[in-house]
Design an enzyme around this catalytic site. Sequence first.
Site, PDB file in Angstrom:
ATOM      1  N   CYS A  79       0.265  -1.645   0.076  1.00  0.00           N
ATOM      2  CA  CYS A  79      -0.078  -0.032   0.059  1.00  0.00           C
ATOM      3  C   CYS A  79       1.041   1.224  -0.285  1.00  0.00           C
ATOM      4  O   CYS A  79       1.958   1.692  -1.061  1.00  0.00           O
ATOM      5  CB  CYS A  79      -1.188   0.192   0.996  1.00  0.00           C
ATOM      6  SG  CYS A  79      -2.412   1.151   1.121  1.00  0.00           S
ATOM      7  N   HIS A  90      -2.952  -5.308   1.028  1.00  0.00           N
ATOM      8  CA  HIS A  90      -3.104  -5.706   2.100  1.00  0.00           C
ATOM      9  C   HIS A  90      -2.519  -7.510   3.004  1.00  0.00           C
ATOM     10  O   HIS A  90      -3.587  -7.857   3.507  1.00  0.00           O
ATOM     11  CB  HIS A  90      -3.455  -5.132   3.357  1.00  0.00           C
ATOM     12  CG  HIS A  90      -3.191  -3.127   3.450  1.00  0.00           C
ATOM     13  ND1 HIS A  90      -2.242  -3.097   4.480  1.00  0.00           N
ATOM     14  CD2 HIS A  90      -3.975  -2.354   3.373  1.00  0.00           C
ATOM     15  CE1 HIS A  90      -1.997  -1.599   3.823  1.00  0.00           C
ATOM     16  NE2 HIS A  90      -3.258  -0.850   3.298  1.00  0.00           N
ATOM     17  N   GLU A 109      -1.248  -9.246   5.340  1.00  0.00           N
ATOM     18  CA  GLU A 109      -0.789  -8.729   6.989  1.00  0.00           C
ATOM     19  C   GLU A 109      -2.218  -8.803   7.157  1.00  0.00           C
ATOM     20  O   GLU A 109      -2.762  -9.330   8.204  1.00  0.00           O
ATOM     21  CB  GLU A 109       0.315  -7.437   7.216  1.00  0.00           C
ATOM     22  CG  GLU A 109      -0.772  -6.269   7.280  1.00  0.00           C
ATOM     23  CD  GLU A 109      -0.798  -5.457   5.873  1.00  0.00           C
ATOM     24  OE1 GLU A 109      -0.571  -6.328   5.290  1.00  0.00           O
ATOM     25  OE2 GLU A 109      -1.479  -4.217   6.537  1.00  0.00           O
TER      26      GLU A 109
END
Lengths: 159, 264
Positions: free
Chosen positions: B87, B223, B225
């Site tokens: 990002c 993302h 994660e």
Amino acid sequence: MSQKINLRVWLKIPDAEAATVKNTLVRRLGFGNVLTDVKKERLFSIEVDSGDPEELAKSFAKELVNENKESHKVLIDQLSFEEGYVPVKVALHIEDGEAISTRERLRNRLGFKNVVDVKKATVWKLYFNTLRPEAEQKSREIAEKLLINPHKDSYEIVS
Amino acid sequence: MKIAVMQFPGTNCEFETLVAVKAVGMDGEYFRWNRPAGELSGFDGFVIPGGFSYQDRVRAGAIASKEPVMSALKEEAAKGKPIIGICNGFQILVESGLLPVSGNVDMALAQNVMVSKGKIVRRGYYCDWVNLRHEAPSRRCSGSFIIERAALLKIPIAHGEGNLVTTTPGLIKKLNEEGQVVFRYCDKHGRVISEFPVNVNGSTESIAGLSNPEGNILGMMPHPERAFFAWQLPSFDPRKQRPDEPGPGRRVFESMKRYIEVNA
């Protein structure tokens, strides 16, 4: 006949973005020996096809300027800046969604049907300890090294 | 195997990113932007997490890209070490000229413009779960090293500037031909559809992630994660009910680990 209302808007409070730009130019990009300050303005250029531009400008300022933290200046059919700095106008050359949203808000939500077009830009006011020809050259370097990404932005030094 | 999770002022995904790094068996630590940049040479890989470095001043990633740590990262990248930019991390890599081709700023991640049926229906910040199709062959890119071509991953996005635009002639063709397009936005069946809501930000050719020509640097807007564990998945995904299972984002971090093992 259409007229263009230019609304220059700047913060009355310290401008953190301008401070960050100055810091980056001085500490990271080597302009510390020539650059003395950086300030920033937002510029709305609003094209109208009827109405009293002075009165319209007052109405637009009420909508677009937050008087608690911002000051503004209106210029009709002209765009000029003070002496003492190089004004670098940065605008998107791809579609500017914020400008379109502003136009739609003025036309459709606030009833200003005489608004034909709105353009937005950021004007970086670069202060130098050198004279104009060299200052303009430095301004171009600054614009190309930091202020724009050429794939979406363009810049112009407003004389 | 030691990973630096980069931290700039305004980064806000470093904590979950470090959890992900450690959960796949790598060692890791935060690396603040004002630490001596030379210390980066002691790491085996790098993640630039998401957030709003320097509050997106001037434009997303522009200020962070000028920090000395980014020059040091370029040197580490030249040694073949992996870098994953997520990002805002992707935006920083683009503004640094590390992606898509080292040396120049060849593209921009501009403001999102969502187009449907030929009309602009939304602009700006948007967050949602998206489907990604892995476009590169496995082993082509450090961040998708163990992911097979055409695999689908459900991963969330949250950004206002992820719309890939470029004025560089032939760049997109070159990225396609050289396998540098790593992820594209797609629907749940893997079909790439250029319009919103499948293409969530108007990105050219629905590109969601890119690598450099060497493949050791990956930049991606979604993302991973935030989809590392199955319990992070949205409630409509049945995998959420099996919290012990890995989430789809885990494979990105496992890829990085495997890439380092293979290239050590």
